[in-house]
Design an enzyme around this catalytic site. Sequence first.
Site, mmCIF file in Angstrom:
data_model
loop_
_atom_site.group_PDB
_atom_site.id
_atom_site.type_symbol
_atom_site.label_atom_id
_atom_site.label_comp_id
_atom_site.label_asym_id
_atom_site.label_seq_id
_atom_site.Cartn_x
_atom_site.Cartn_y
_atom_site.Cartn_z
ATOM 1 N N HIS A 63 113.905 -10.767 11.301
ATOM 2 C CA HIS A 63 112.654 -10.985 12.044
ATOM 3 C C HIS A 63 111.458 -10.842 11.119
ATOM 4 O O HIS A 63 111.412 -9.955 10.264
ATOM 5 C CB HIS A 63 112.560 -10.083 13.276
ATOM 6 C CG HIS A 63 112.289 -8.638 13.041
ATOM 7 N ND1 HIS A 63 111.017 -8.155 12.863
ATOM 8 C CD2 HIS A 63 113.106 -7.561 12.990
ATOM 9 C CE1 HIS A 63 111.080 -6.823 12.721
ATOM 10 N NE2 HIS A 63 112.334 -6.447 12.785
ATOM 11 N N ASP A 169 109.691 -2.838 7.834
ATOM 12 C CA ASP A 169 110.309 -3.400 9.043
ATOM 13 C C ASP A 169 109.472 -4.588 9.519
ATOM 14 O O ASP A 169 108.437 -4.390 10.123
ATOM 15 C CB ASP A 169 110.390 -2.329 10.125
ATOM 16 C CG ASP A 169 111.121 -2.800 11.363
ATOM 17 O OD1 ASP A 169 111.689 -3.889 11.346
ATOM 18 O OD2 ASP A 169 111.100 -2.054 12.363
ATOM 19 N N GLU A 199 110.647 -10.264 17.473
ATOM 20 C CA GLU A 199 111.747 -9.293 17.630
ATOM 21 C C GLU A 199 111.241 -7.978 18.201
ATOM 22 O O GLU A 199 111.902 -7.343 19.026
ATOM 23 C CB GLU A 199 112.433 -9.047 16.276
ATOM 24 C CG GLU A 199 113.712 -8.228 16.360
ATOM 25 C CD GLU A 199 113.526 -6.714 16.247
ATOM 26 O OE1 GLU A 199 114.491 -5.973 16.454
ATOM 27 O OE2 GLU A 199 112.407 -6.258 15.958
ATOM 28 N N GLU A 200 110.063 -7.573 17.736
ATOM 29 C CA GLU A 200 109.571 -6.239 18.086
ATOM 30 C C GLU A 200 109.179 -6.106 19.564
ATOM 31 O O GLU A 200 108.878 -5.023 20.039
ATOM 32 C CB GLU A 200 108.371 -5.864 17.197
ATOM 33 C CG GLU A 200 108.711 -5.733 15.717
ATOM 34 C CD GLU A 200 109.546 -4.493 15.380
ATOM 35 O OE1 GLU A 200 109.955 -3.764 16.305
ATOM 36 O OE2 GLU A 200 109.799 -4.286 14.188
ATOM 37 N N ASP A 222 117.990 -6.166 9.118
ATOM 38 C CA ASP A 222 116.836 -5.440 9.655
ATOM 39 C C ASP A 222 116.835 -4.039 9.057
ATOM 40 O O ASP A 222 117.777 -3.657 8.358
ATOM 41 C CB ASP A 222 116.954 -5.365 11.192
ATOM 42 C CG ASP A 222 115.606 -5.175 11.879
ATOM 43 O OD1 ASP A 222 114.631 -4.743 11.231
ATOM 44 O OD2 ASP A 222 115.536 -5.447 13.094
ATOM 45 N N HIS A 311 108.277 2.297 11.782
ATOM 46 C CA HIS A 311 107.221 2.107 12.784
ATOM 47 C C HIS A 311 106.087 3.123 12.627
ATOM 48 O O HIS A 311 105.503 3.567 13.604
ATOM 49 C CB HIS A 311 107.783 2.114 14.221
ATOM 50 C CG HIS A 311 108.546 0.865 14.549
ATOM 51 N ND1 HIS A 311 108.768 0.432 15.840
ATOM 52 C CD2 HIS A 311 109.126 -0.062 13.755
ATOM 53 C CE1 HIS A 311 109.460 -0.689 15.813
ATOM 54 N NE2 HIS A 311 109.697 -1.001 14.557
HETATM 55 ZN ZN LIG Z 1 112.971 -4.400 12.766
#
Ligand SMILES: [Zn+2]
Length: 337
Positions: A63, A169, A199-200, A222, A311
Amino acid sequence: MLDFFETFKALKEAALPSGIEGAQAEVIKKYAKDFCDEIYTDRIGNLICRKRGEGKKLMMPAHMDVIGFMATCIDERGFIRFAAVGGHRAYALPGTPVRFENGVCGCIGCDNETDVSSLSDVPATDLYIDIGAASKSDAEEHITPGTCAVFAAAPEKTADGSIITPYADNLAGCAALLCAMSEIKFSQNDLYFVFSAQEEVGCRGAKVAANAIRPDMGIAVDLTLTGDSPAERDNKRMAVSLGLGPAIKIRDSSLICDRPVVDFLRKCAEESGIKYQNEVLPAGGTDGSAMQRSQGGVLSGVVSIPGRNIHTPGEIIRESDALGAARLLAAAAQTEI
Ligand SMILES: [Zn+2]
């Protein structure tokens, strides 16, 4: 093989959140065009790079969206309230610089009376973005509801090869996939490298791509969490560590990987001499789940790059793990499925 860190740095310059991935898609396209036969974008914004083969279809998504923020309203004094795009850790947000899609910079602030440690995983209404505006009309010249932002920070590489950056990420996964593509000499498989959108916010792009491509097997790349940092909620029940190689996912909370794919990836790693880890992620999900549940079901698995503080503005990965992931993806792509 492409230089991983240089490729990552080029991608991160264009980082934008879910739903507006066009800028990073353009950068990826420039690298990918030398390594595939056909490149196209679908309606949801996936960038699909096909390298034709006579055999079965193998879909490999990474992603390209990153987490971020979307302005929801501007208050009377010119401070911007926002919604999360993807999952955030609220404790890491106050004091963090951000960059809006139009280049305007700001910094996240927190209402004076708020106890940040009590905030849940998503930004509460107590947080705002300060762009230094003197008034509401001043702010409105730059930002309207719907304008998106991402973290603003340069990647740093440490002496031992760790990379600290908000965009690991999954721009690290995208860079690893491009590195893998640059290594492929010949494959019987019909290869679809998918730089997926959204994706998120629920693996939306990969679902659309898998339904259109109808792959025989899917292998996503990922980031995954590690168990080697006190910051991680699941550090006592997760075995993955930085620096011990890419991880072959067995399970996360969205996906129990199909055993034939896990076995296939292990065999590819062992035959290529790539050190790997076994990943059981207690919470979290990836594009693997979207592929697995497309059509009548697709055999699916995931190659993961271990990361700390995922994140947050300070994600940490190890370059050697990302290179190991790239080598494993290249080996898998070139092994007949
Ligand atoms: Zn990810």
